[in-house]
Design a protein around this motif. Structure first.
Motif, PDB file in Angstrom:
ATOM      1  N   PHE A 128       0.795  -1.638  -0.053  1.00 46.18           N
ATOM      2  CA  PHE A 128      -0.124   0.527   0.231  1.00 46.18           C
ATOM      3  C   PHE A 128       1.034   1.530   0.198  1.00 46.18           C
ATOM      4  O   PHE A 128       1.886   1.388   1.021  1.00 46.18           O
ATOM      5  N   GLN A 129       0.863   2.229  -0.733  1.00 46.85           N
ATOM      6  CA  GLN A 129       1.274   3.745  -0.943  1.00 46.85           C
ATOM      7  C   GLN A 129       2.676   3.151  -1.237  1.00 46.85           C
ATOM      8  O   GLN A 129       3.740   4.121  -0.949  1.00 46.85           O
ATOM      9  N   GLU A 130       3.255   1.709  -1.625  1.00 44.74           N
ATOM     10  CA  GLU A 130       5.108   2.230  -2.086  1.00 44.74           C
ATOM     11  C   GLU A 130       5.031   2.314  -2.850  1.00 44.74           C
ATOM     12  O   GLU A 130       4.717   2.834  -4.304  1.00 44.74           O
ATOM     13  N   PHE A 131       6.520   3.345  -3.208  1.00 49.53           N
ATOM     14  CA  PHE A 131       7.190   3.648  -4.436  1.00 49.53           C
ATOM     15  C   PHE A 131       8.776   4.132  -4.082  1.00 49.53           C
ATOM     16  O   PHE A 131       9.222   4.118  -2.619  1.00 49.53           O
ATOM     17  N   SER A 132       9.684   3.923  -4.824  1.00 50.74           N
ATOM     18  CA  SER A 132      10.583   4.049  -4.826  1.00 50.74           C
ATOM     19  C   SER A 132      11.830   5.474  -4.703  1.00 50.74           C
ATOM     20  O   SER A 132      11.071   6.496  -5.352  1.00 50.74           O
ATOM     21  N   PRO A 133      12.127   6.238  -3.648  1.00 52.28           N
ATOM     22  CA  PRO A 133      12.309   7.138  -3.144  1.00 52.28           C
ATOM     23  C   PRO A 133      13.942   8.162  -3.903  1.00 52.28           C
ATOM     24  O   PRO A 133      13.300   8.874  -4.812  1.00 52.28           O
ATOM     25  N   LYS A 134      14.173   7.008  -4.368  1.00 52.53           N
ATOM     26  CA  LYS A 134      15.690   6.883  -5.250  1.00 52.53           C
ATOM     27  C   LYS A 134      14.755   7.355  -6.764  1.00 52.53           C
ATOM     28  O   LYS A 134      15.525   8.210  -7.594  1.00 52.53           O
ATOM     29  N   ALA A 135      13.754   6.683  -6.883  1.00 53.77           N
ATOM     30  CA  ALA A 135      13.659   6.741  -8.752  1.00 53.77           C
ATOM     31  C   ALA A 135      12.820   8.144  -8.877  1.00 53.77           C
ATOM     32  O   ALA A 135      13.235   8.903  -9.672  1.00 53.77           O
ATOM     33  N   TRP A 136      11.626   8.912  -8.121  1.00 56.57           N
ATOM     34  CA  TRP A 136      11.316   9.339  -7.965  1.00 56.57           C
ATOM     35  C   TRP A 136      11.988  10.810  -7.898  1.00 56.57           C
ATOM     36  O   TRP A 136      12.102  11.930  -8.444  1.00 56.57           O
ATOM     37  N   PHE A 137      13.248  11.042  -6.742  1.00 55.85           N
ATOM     38  CA  PHE A 137      13.426  12.546  -6.526  1.00 55.85           C
ATOM     39  C   PHE A 137      15.002  12.705  -6.827  1.00 55.85           C
ATOM     40  O   PHE A 137      15.254  14.144  -6.631  1.00 55.85           O
ATOM     41  N   SER A 138      15.447  11.365  -7.244  1.00 52.79           N
ATOM     42  CA  SER A 138      17.305  11.745  -7.595  1.00 52.79           C
ATOM     43  C   SER A 138      17.816  12.598  -8.503  1.00 52.79           C
ATOM     44  O   SER A 138      18.428  13.546  -8.214  1.00 52.79           O
ATOM     45  N   SER A 139      16.298  13.641  -9.216  1.00 55.98           N
ATOM     46  CA  SER A 139      17.299  14.314 -10.026  1.00 55.98           C
ATOM     47  C   SER A 139      17.036  15.771 -10.017  1.00 55.98           C
ATOM     48  O   SER A 139      17.103  16.216 -10.957  1.00 55.98           O
ATOM     49  N   GLY A 140      16.382  15.670  -8.559  1.00 59.35           N
ATOM     50  CA  GLY A 140      15.856  17.608  -7.621  1.00 59.35           C
ATOM     51  C   GLY A 140      15.815  17.317  -6.718  1.00 59.35           C
ATOM     52  O   GLY A 140      15.198  18.126  -6.207  1.00 59.35           O
ATOM     53  N   ALA A 141      17.256  16.072  -6.587  1.00 63.39           N
ATOM     54  CA  ALA A 141      17.633  16.198  -5.037  1.00 63.39           C
ATOM     55  C   ALA A 141      19.056  16.233  -4.547  1.00 63.39           C
ATOM     56  O   ALA A 141      19.892  15.615  -5.357  1.00 63.39           O
ATOM     57  N   LYS A 142      19.263  16.896  -3.870  1.00 61.43           N
ATOM     58  CA  LYS A 142      21.082  17.106  -3.551  1.00 61.43           C
ATOM     59  C   LYS A 142      21.519  15.139  -3.548  1.00 61.43           C
ATOM     60  O   LYS A 142      22.333  14.998  -3.539  1.00 61.43           O
ATOM     61  N   ARG A 143      20.186  15.192  -2.587  1.00 56.94           N
ATOM     62  CA  ARG A 143      20.983  13.355  -2.085  1.00 56.94           C
ATOM     63  C   ARG A 143      19.410  12.877  -1.752  1.00 56.94           C
ATOM     64  O   ARG A 143      18.288  13.586  -1.350  1.00 56.94           O
ATOM     65  N   VAL A 144      19.158  11.561  -2.289  1.00 54.04           N
ATOM     66  CA  VAL A 144      17.778  11.004  -1.582  1.00 54.04           C
ATOM     67  C   VAL A 144      18.558   9.350  -0.510  1.00 54.04           C
ATOM     68  O   VAL A 144      18.826   8.838  -0.974  1.00 54.04           O
ATOM     69  N   MET A 145      18.650   9.453   0.675  1.00 49.51           N
ATOM     70  CA  MET A 145      18.317   8.402   1.865  1.00 49.51           C
ATOM     71  C   MET A 145      17.365   7.987   2.242  1.00 49.51           C
ATOM     72  O   MET A 145      16.997   8.980   2.537  1.00 49.51           O
ATOM     73  N   VAL A 146      17.574   6.579   2.243  1.00 49.56           N
ATOM     74  CA  VAL A 146      16.923   5.788   3.197  1.00 49.56           C
ATOM     75  C   VAL A 146      17.276   5.520   4.490  1.00 49.56           C
ATOM     76  O   VAL A 146      18.267   4.626   4.198  1.00 49.56           O
ATOM     77  N   LEU A 147      17.030   5.343   5.192  1.00 45.13           N
ATOM     78  CA  LEU A 147      17.518   4.864   6.330  1.00 45.13           C
ATOM     79  C   LEU A 147      16.769   3.314   6.329  1.00 45.13           C
ATOM     80  O   LEU A 147      15.861   2.576   6.987  1.00 45.13           O
ATOM     81  N   ASP A 148      17.693   2.571   6.179  1.00 43.31           N
ATOM     82  CA  ASP A 148      17.481   1.153   6.453  1.00 43.31           C
ATOM     83  C   ASP A 148      18.307   0.229   7.353  1.00 43.31           C
ATOM     84  O   ASP A 148      17.865  -0.861   7.816  1.00 43.31           O
ATOM     85  N   HIS A 149      18.793   2.155   8.566  1.00 42.70           N
ATOM     86  CA  HIS A 149      19.681   0.796   9.576  1.00 42.70           C
ATOM     87  C   HIS A 149      19.086   1.563  10.322  1.00 42.70           C
ATOM     88  O   HIS A 149      19.416   2.625  10.457  1.00 42.70           O
ATOM     89  N   ALA A 150      18.171   1.134  12.267  1.00 42.48           N
ATOM     90  CA  ALA A 150      17.781   2.179  12.903  1.00 42.48           C
ATOM     91  C   ALA A 150      19.050   2.436  13.522  1.00 42.48           C
ATOM     92  O   ALA A 150      19.358   4.050  13.487  1.00 42.48           O
ATOM     93  N   GLU A 151      20.016   1.794  13.628  1.00 42.31           N
ATOM     94  CA  GLU A 151      21.007   2.881  14.518  1.00 42.31           C
ATOM     95  C   GLU A 151      21.663   4.051  13.677  1.00 42.31           C
ATOM     96  O   GLU A 151      22.629   4.648  14.378  1.00 42.31           O
ATOM     97  N   ARG A 152      22.142   3.908  12.532  1.00 46.55           N
ATOM     98  CA  ARG A 152      22.038   5.295  11.707  1.00 46.55           C
ATOM     99  C   ARG A 152      21.056   6.636  11.769  1.00 46.55           C
ATOM    100  O   ARG A 152      22.036   6.995  10.761  1.00 46.55           O
ATOM    101  N   ALA A 153      20.756   6.577  12.539  1.00 51.50           N
ATOM    102  CA  ALA A 153      19.255   7.119  12.298  1.00 51.50           C
ATOM    103  C   ALA A 153      20.316   9.041  12.701  1.00 51.50           C
ATOM    104  O   ALA A 153      19.684  10.325  11.529  1.00 51.50           O
ATOM    105  N   SER A 154      21.093   9.007  13.188  1.00 54.56           N
ATOM    106  CA  SER A 154      21.298   9.978  13.751  1.00 54.56           C
ATOM    107  C   SER A 154      22.130  10.614  12.847  1.00 54.56           C
ATOM    108  O   SER A 154      22.034  11.359  12.031  1.00 54.56           O
ATOM    109  N   GLU A 155      22.921   9.526  11.691  1.00 56.52           N
ATOM    110  CA  GLU A 155      24.111   9.919  11.676  1.00 56.52           C
ATOM    111  C   GLU A 155      23.108  10.558  10.049  1.00 56.52           C
ATOM    112  O   GLU A 155      23.951  11.216   8.590  1.00 56.52           O
TER     113      GLU A 155
END
Length: 559
Positions: A128-155
């Motif tokens: 439900f409501q799935e999409f690819s952030p990198k596919a959608w936004f990579s041409s119009g953002a400086k960086r697109v990051m996805v938090l796949d590892h919780a311990e890296r949240a602050s980083e």
């Protein structure tokens, strides 16, 4: 991916004294970076971040549409050194926010868009409501990051805040899977990442010094969203001391104040001819905080001869969006460049005095207010501006989106300071009301005026509900000519007597403002304009937003 942590009776992870959920750590990291406000449209995909905001010092502004939230965050990024923050949900929410992201990209505005995502375990199953952030936004953002590892949240948050302001500022997208942000992780925060600011080398300083000494008609052009008040004031003082002229990039007025003897006008769509001619007449152009792009060069046509001298001061080594010759690039943020520039004490040439005085006289003539005497006909923007401008305090701000109605702001509004004009240089409609709400919340008690067209207003006019909820007090002027006027103008030029797809029938916007809890007045006759301005300003002074629905003269109906 599975992390183990203590759970409560509901099966949710619980925090220990040294741990927090990743969502709460994200909020703590934003606080440590100086974030004061976040513009959100809630979604179940990032509930843990919303929970972290519950007792945070960050003000959470709940908006009525993701486009409005993104515009508000983008405007916030223009007004401060910290990126603007927006938070939306997955799929449709992210799609709605894209308009603000594109504005931040083309306007070089530091902004971070947090997007809630489907659970990690559901990925690639068309959930439900799935999409690819990198596919959608990579041409119009400086960086697109996805938090796949919780311990890296602050980083990840620290990296996003760094990326948004480093080099040429711009938007960054951070995806937050709803299950990952609930995991318990160490509560320690990642330090801020220092941002390089550049500066003039000895070679840079000497090259610019020599070029200025040789020039008889130099011109500075200022722009971008990477200034501070202090840098803008120092820049203005140096220009005035040396009798040097400065023009504003399109929709960047105010860095050199409207009243400064060095300010010679805006360069952009609808600019006066004397300012247009400046680009070819000057023998040295110095761009500070911006580059000669599409709008400045009239579609990459003006100032294209490589024998002409152009100095470009920007932190973007790639010079993205540049058109025409580059004599010398100085890699520096505007404030740092100005810090080095003010040490350059040059003898003032008579030619500079005459050149600046001539262009300043043209600007003063162009910006002279029209007659304040109402006519006997339909309401007129000229009459409104003639009554409004003299009533404005020196620190008044103006915001607007896109359309012919913006010409009155460019021409008459007295912008006196950095970020006193907020607009969408990508020509995005719907920006006026959200940006005015953001400005009023950022500077409570300050006079904020937004000028909207009738076509633009309804794209985000519902954010007046946000203004009422949080006590924002902008004055909204809606110029109603019952059409998409800019497109009608192009249509008349290219397809004469074949008007199509541009005509509108509008509701009573004043009643709409009243329904949202503000002051609204509908004005059809020019004689009623002065009283409407007085009443609207009185309403904002008493703590309410106000709207003037100005019914201006209609052009000939569609053929």
């Amino acid at each position: 991916m599975t992390l183990t942590a203590p759970t409560n009776e509901s099966g949710l992870p619980t925090a220990s004294p040294t741990t927090k959920s990743a969502g709460h750590v994200i909020v703590d990291t934003l606080v440590s970076h100086g974030v004061k406000r976040a513009y959100v449209v809630p979604g179940e995909s990032y509930l843990d971040v919303l929970d972290g905001l519950h007792e945070s010092v960050i003000d959470t502004v709940v908006c009525r549409h993701e486009g409005g939230a993104a515009y508000m965050a983008e405007a916030d990024g223009k007004m401060q050194e910290v990126p603007g923050i927006a938070m939306v949900t997955r799929g449709p929410g992210a799609a709605n926010a894209h308009v603000g992201l594109h504005t931040a990209w083309q306007d070089s505005t530091p902004m971070v868009l947090f997007v809630g995502l489907i659970p990690y375990e559901h990925r690639d199953r068309e959930a439900f409501q799935e999409f690819s952030p990198k596919a959608w936004f990579s041409s119009g953002a400086k960086r697109v990051m996805v938090l796949d590892h919780a311990e890296r949240a602050s980083e990840i948050v620290a990296e996003a805040m760094f990326a948004a302001v480093s080099g040429r500022p711009g938007p960054v997208v951070v995806g937050l899977p709803e299950d990952i942000i609930k995991h318990q992780i160490p509560a320690a925060l990642h330090p801020r990442i220092p941002v390089a600011t550049g500066g003039m080398t000895v070679t840079d300083w000497k090259s610019l010094h020599d070029a200025l000494q040789e020039a008889e008609k130099p011109l500075f052009i200022f722009g971008g969203n990477d200034w501070t008040d202090e840098g803008a004031r120092s820049f203005t003082s140096w220009l005035e001391e040396h009798h040097l002229p400065a023009a504003a990039e399109w929709r960047c007025e105010g860095t050199v104040p409207f009243a400064s003897p060095s300010y010679v006008g805006p360069i952009g769509y609808g600019r006066p001819k004397p300012t247009y001619d400046l680009l070819e007449e000057t023998d040295l152009l110095v761009f500070v905080g911006t580059v000669p792009g599409d709008v400045i060069t009239d579609g990459f046509n003006v100032r294209q001869n490589w024998s002409q001298k152009n100095f470009l001061i920007t932190m973007d080594p790639s010079l993205r969006g540049r058109s025409g010759p580059v004599t010398h690039q100085i890699v520096a943020k505007p404030d740092v460049f100005v810090r080095d520039l003010i040490r350059m004490d040059l003898p003032v040439k008579d030619e500079w005095v005459a050149w600046t005085s001539r262009m300043r006289a043209e600007q003063e003539k162009f910006a002279a207010l029209p007659s304040a005497e109402p006519t006997g006909g339909p309401a007129r923007m000229d009459t409104l501006m003639a009554h409004l401008v003299p009533r404005l305090p020196e620190d008044a701000m103006v915001t607007f989106g896109a359309g012919e109605h913006t010409n009155w702001a460019h021409r008459y509004f007295p912008t006196n300071g950095y970020a006193s004009m907020l607009s969408a240089r990508n020509g995005s409609m719907g920006y006026s009301v959200p940006s005015a709400v953001a400005a009023s919340l950022r500077y409570p008690g300050r006079t904020v005026v937004t000028i909207a067209g009738d076509g633009e207003f309804l794209m985000n006019g519902q954010e007046l509900a946000t203004a009422a909820q949080y006590g924002a007090t902008p004055l909204v002027v809606v110029m109603d000519n019952q059409e998409y006027g800019t497109i009608r103008t192009h249509q008349e030029r290219d397809y004469p007597e074949r008007v199509s797809g541009t005509q509108l029938k509008n509701p009573d916007f004043a009643l709409m403002a009243q329904a949202f809890g503000g002051f609204g007045v509908r004005v059809e006759d020019d004689a009623d304009v002065p009283a409407a301005v007085d009443a609207a300003l009185a309403a904002t002074a008493e703590g309410s937003f106000a709207l003037i629905h100005l019914i201006v003269e209609q052009r000939v109906k569609a053929y």
